[in-house]
Design a protein around this motif. Structure first.
Motif, mmCIF file in Angstrom:
data_model
loop_
_atom_site.group_PDB
_atom_site.id
_atom_site.type_symbol
_atom_site.label_atom_id
_atom_site.label_comp_id
_atom_site.label_asym_id
_atom_site.label_seq_id
_atom_site.Cartn_x
_atom_site.Cartn_y
_atom_site.Cartn_z
ATOM 1 N N HIS A 57 -3.777 -24.032 -8.977
ATOM 2 C CA HIS A 57 -2.858 -23.627 -10.223
ATOM 3 C C HIS A 57 -2.296 -21.986 -10.123
ATOM 4 N N TRP A 58 -1.333 -22.310 -8.789
ATOM 5 C CA TRP A 58 -0.749 -21.119 -8.483
ATOM 6 C C TRP A 58 0.575 -20.846 -9.481
ATOM 7 N N THR A 59 0.144 -19.685 -10.222
ATOM 8 C CA THR A 59 1.090 -19.303 -11.181
ATOM 9 C C THR A 59 1.874 -17.945 -10.797
ATOM 10 N N MET A 60 2.938 -17.608 -11.373
ATOM 11 C CA MET A 60 3.478 -16.495 -11.312
ATOM 12 C C MET A 60 2.879 -15.155 -11.333
ATOM 13 N N ASP A 61 1.971 -15.014 -12.273
ATOM 14 C CA ASP A 61 0.882 -14.184 -12.330
ATOM 15 C C ASP A 61 -0.001 -13.813 -11.323
ATOM 16 N N ARG A 62 -0.463 -15.128 -10.863
ATOM 17 C CA ARG A 62 -1.311 -14.974 -9.637
ATOM 18 C C ARG A 62 -0.603 -14.383 -8.361
ATOM 19 N N TYR A 63 0.527 -15.210 -8.300
ATOM 20 C CA TYR A 63 1.396 -14.755 -7.164
ATOM 21 C C TYR A 63 1.778 -13.225 -6.965
ATOM 22 N N GLN A 64 2.338 -12.587 -8.124
ATOM 23 C CA GLN A 64 2.494 -11.295 -8.337
ATOM 24 C C GLN A 64 1.394 -10.380 -8.222
ATOM 25 N N LYS A 65 0.074 -10.817 -8.575
ATOM 26 C CA LYS A 65 -1.051 -10.143 -8.181
ATOM 27 C C LYS A 65 -1.292 -10.190 -6.823
ATOM 28 N N LYS A 66 -1.151 -11.260 -6.070
ATOM 29 C CA LYS A 66 -1.212 -11.322 -4.741
ATOM 30 C C LYS A 66 -0.435 -10.408 -3.728
ATOM 31 N N LEU A 67 1.082 -10.259 -4.304
ATOM 32 C CA LEU A 67 1.835 -9.275 -3.791
ATOM 33 C C LEU A 67 1.566 -7.943 -4.036
ATOM 34 N N THR A 68 0.900 -7.747 -4.993
ATOM 35 C CA THR A 68 0.278 -6.305 -5.320
ATOM 36 C C THR A 68 -0.816 -5.992 -4.429
ATOM 37 N N ASN A 69 -1.735 -6.793 -4.356
ATOM 38 C CA ASN A 69 -2.981 -6.657 -3.586
ATOM 39 C C ASN A 69 -2.490 -6.491 -2.193
ATOM 40 N N VAL A 70 -1.796 -7.443 -1.460
ATOM 41 C CA VAL A 70 -1.486 -7.092 -0.017
ATOM 42 C C VAL A 70 -0.612 -5.919 0.345
ATOM 43 N N SER A 71 0.393 -5.601 -0.684
ATOM 44 C CA SER A 71 1.093 -4.494 -0.405
ATOM 45 C C SER A 71 0.590 -3.209 -0.545
ATOM 46 N N LYS A 72 -0.546 -3.421 -1.251
ATOM 47 C CA LYS A 72 -1.468 -2.085 -1.608
ATOM 48 C C LYS A 72 -2.146 -1.628 -0.113
ATOM 49 N N VAL A 73 -2.819 -3.050 0.540
ATOM 50 C CA VAL A 73 -3.490 -2.758 1.752
ATOM 51 C C VAL A 73 -2.623 -2.249 2.893
ATOM 52 N N LEU A 74 -1.471 -2.866 3.011
ATOM 53 C CA LEU A 74 -0.505 -2.698 3.938
ATOM 54 C C LEU A 74 0.011 -1.133 3.874
ATOM 55 N N SER A 75 0.266 -0.671 2.620
ATOM 56 C CA SER A 75 0.554 0.777 2.344
ATOM 57 C C SER A 75 -0.483 1.562 2.725
ATOM 58 N N GLU A 76 -1.810 1.424 2.924
ATOM 59 C CA GLU A 76 -2.878 2.398 3.285
ATOM 60 C C GLU A 76 -3.473 2.342 4.493
ATOM 61 N N ILE A 77 -3.109 1.416 5.405
ATOM 62 C CA ILE A 77 -3.568 0.938 6.897
ATOM 63 C C ILE A 77 -3.171 2.227 7.466
ATOM 64 N N GLY A 78 -4.229 2.918 7.901
ATOM 65 C CA GLY A 78 -3.711 4.241 9.014
ATOM 66 C C GLY A 78 -3.312 5.394 8.342
ATOM 67 N N ARG A 79 -3.292 5.296 7.129
ATOM 68 C CA ARG A 79 -2.811 6.578 6.347
ATOM 69 C C ARG A 79 -3.611 7.741 6.232
ATOM 70 N N SER A 80 -5.005 7.429 6.343
ATOM 71 C CA SER A 80 -5.788 8.778 6.576
ATOM 72 C C SER A 80 -5.574 9.669 7.852
ATOM 73 N N VAL A 81 -4.930 9.092 8.930
ATOM 74 C CA VAL A 81 -4.404 9.777 10.257
ATOM 75 C C VAL A 81 -3.272 9.893 10.286
ATOM 76 N N SER A 82 -2.312 9.190 10.064
ATOM 77 C CA SER A 82 -0.893 9.108 10.259
ATOM 78 C C SER A 82 0.006 9.768 8.978
ATOM 79 N N LYS A 83 -1.027 9.690 7.782
ATOM 80 C CA LYS A 83 -0.236 10.196 6.500
ATOM 81 C C LYS A 83 0.850 9.229 6.051
#
Length: 347
Positions: A57-83
């Motif tokens: 039951h893959w809906t637009m809301d679930r797709y947008q939630k997935k994009l939000t989650n994955v993009s959040k993770v990618l934005s934070e990898i290594g940030r504690s060191v490289s800023k």
């Protein structure tokens, strides 16, 4: 007076040399994003589950939630060191170019100015690999998709993911990246092993081809290999070593082997941790040659929010679906990262 001046100058000298060296840091990351699919039903692939009418039951809301989650993770990898977010990101389990574009244009990443390199693979489920790169850090000069040709037990073509090969200039230094998603362990580890052996052989041919043209080429291979650093595909075919002190000139180094021996994994199954998500690279990246990038360290990115907080899967990666139920998590894999460093210009 001269004596005081001498002592003063001596103190300045020791103070300057006691200061820590500063380095330029570039973060390389890899993330299996676990079925980043759009809502459309592609008649040429088995993507039916990830549609509004499918079992997920893959809906637009679930797709947008997935994009939000994955993009959040990618934005934070290594940030504690490289800023900042990673400079190079390998992805797997993306359905097509559009979902990758939706990802990089999400508000969590849109100011990072990521470029995309992606090719459609012939995989039966329609999942591909891709490379993201910060345009102010990396300039691609070559890219191609290398097909992995497999046959099943009946002698028919077994369609799987290509291996993406990208060469370019990272801060004006030539480096090559290979993005992988090797065949799964479906049907059991032993039965599916020959497919990953073939994937490792293809990876070796790619590396050999690059080094034939450039003996000093720096090559980083990354991906979800569906094998551990100690598996035959890594140890017998690629002959990747986990001990930095035993490296010879043409060897490949796998920093993930030490992590696995410490019990660190990137995914779990039936209470067993595996480290399928890996980096391995040419030994010339183990260097402190002035003005050039060298390997610093690697790790698995495991902030608390990526962990399932309770139940039978407590401590496992928090998935989008678990036990057939939508839970709105991130992925069944943790991302991995490595740092390249070189002394800052003022050193």
């Amino acid at each position: 007076m001269n004596k005081l001046l001498f002592v003063f100058l001596l103190l300045i000298y020791f103070n300057l040399h006691a200061q820590k060296k500063s380095y330029k840091i570039r973060t390389i990351a890899f993330y299996n994003v676990e079925n980043l699919f759009d809502l459309k039903n592609d008649s040429l692939t088995y993507d039916d589950d990830r549609t509004p009418e499918g079992k997920d039951h893959w809906t637009m809301d679930r797709y947008q939630k997935k994009l939000t989650n994955v993009s959040k993770v990618l934005s934070e990898i290594g940030r504690s060191v490289s800023k900042n977010s990673p400079d190079i990101i390998g992805l797997c389990e993306v359905e097509n170019q559009q979902v990758v574009e939706d990802l990089v244009y999400h508000k969590n990443l849109q100011d990072k100015n990521y470029g995309i390199i992606h090719f459609d693979s012939p995989d039966e489920r329609g999942i591909d690999v891709a490379l993201l790169y910060k345009k102010n850090a990396f300039i691609p000069t070559s890219f191609k998709s290398q097909r992995l040709l497999l046959q099943n037990n009946e002698g028919f073509r077994d369609y799987t993911r290509d291996q993406l090969v990208v060469g370019g200039l990272l801060d004006n230094e030539q480096i090559y990246f290979i993005i992988n998603h090797w065949p799964s362990r479906s049907g059991g580890e032993a039965r599916s092993k020959p497919n990953r052996i073939e994937a490792a052989k293809l990876n070796k041919r790619i590396i050999d081809s690059i080094t034939r043209n450039d003996a000093n080429a720096k090559i980083i291979s990354m991906g979800d290999l569906n094998d551990d650093p100690t598996s035959d595909s890594l140890k017998k075919i690629l002959k990747a070593k986990g001990d930095i002190n035993k490296l010879e000139e043409k060897d490949l180094y796998n920093p993930m082997e030490k992590l696995l021996k410490k019990g660190i994994g990137s995914l779990a199954y039936r209470d067993k941790w595996n480290l399928f998500d890996q980096f391995f690279f040419t030994s010339n990246l183990i260097s402190d040659k002035k003005g050039h990038f060298s390997f610093w360290k690697a790790g698995v990115f495991t902030p608390t929010y990526l962990l399932d907080p309770s139940g039978r899967y407590k401590g496992y990666p928090l998935r989008t679906y678990a036990g057939g139920n939508y839970v709105g998590g991130y992925s069944d894999h943790f991302p991995v990262y490595m740092y390249l460093i070189k002394p800052a210009l003022n050193q």
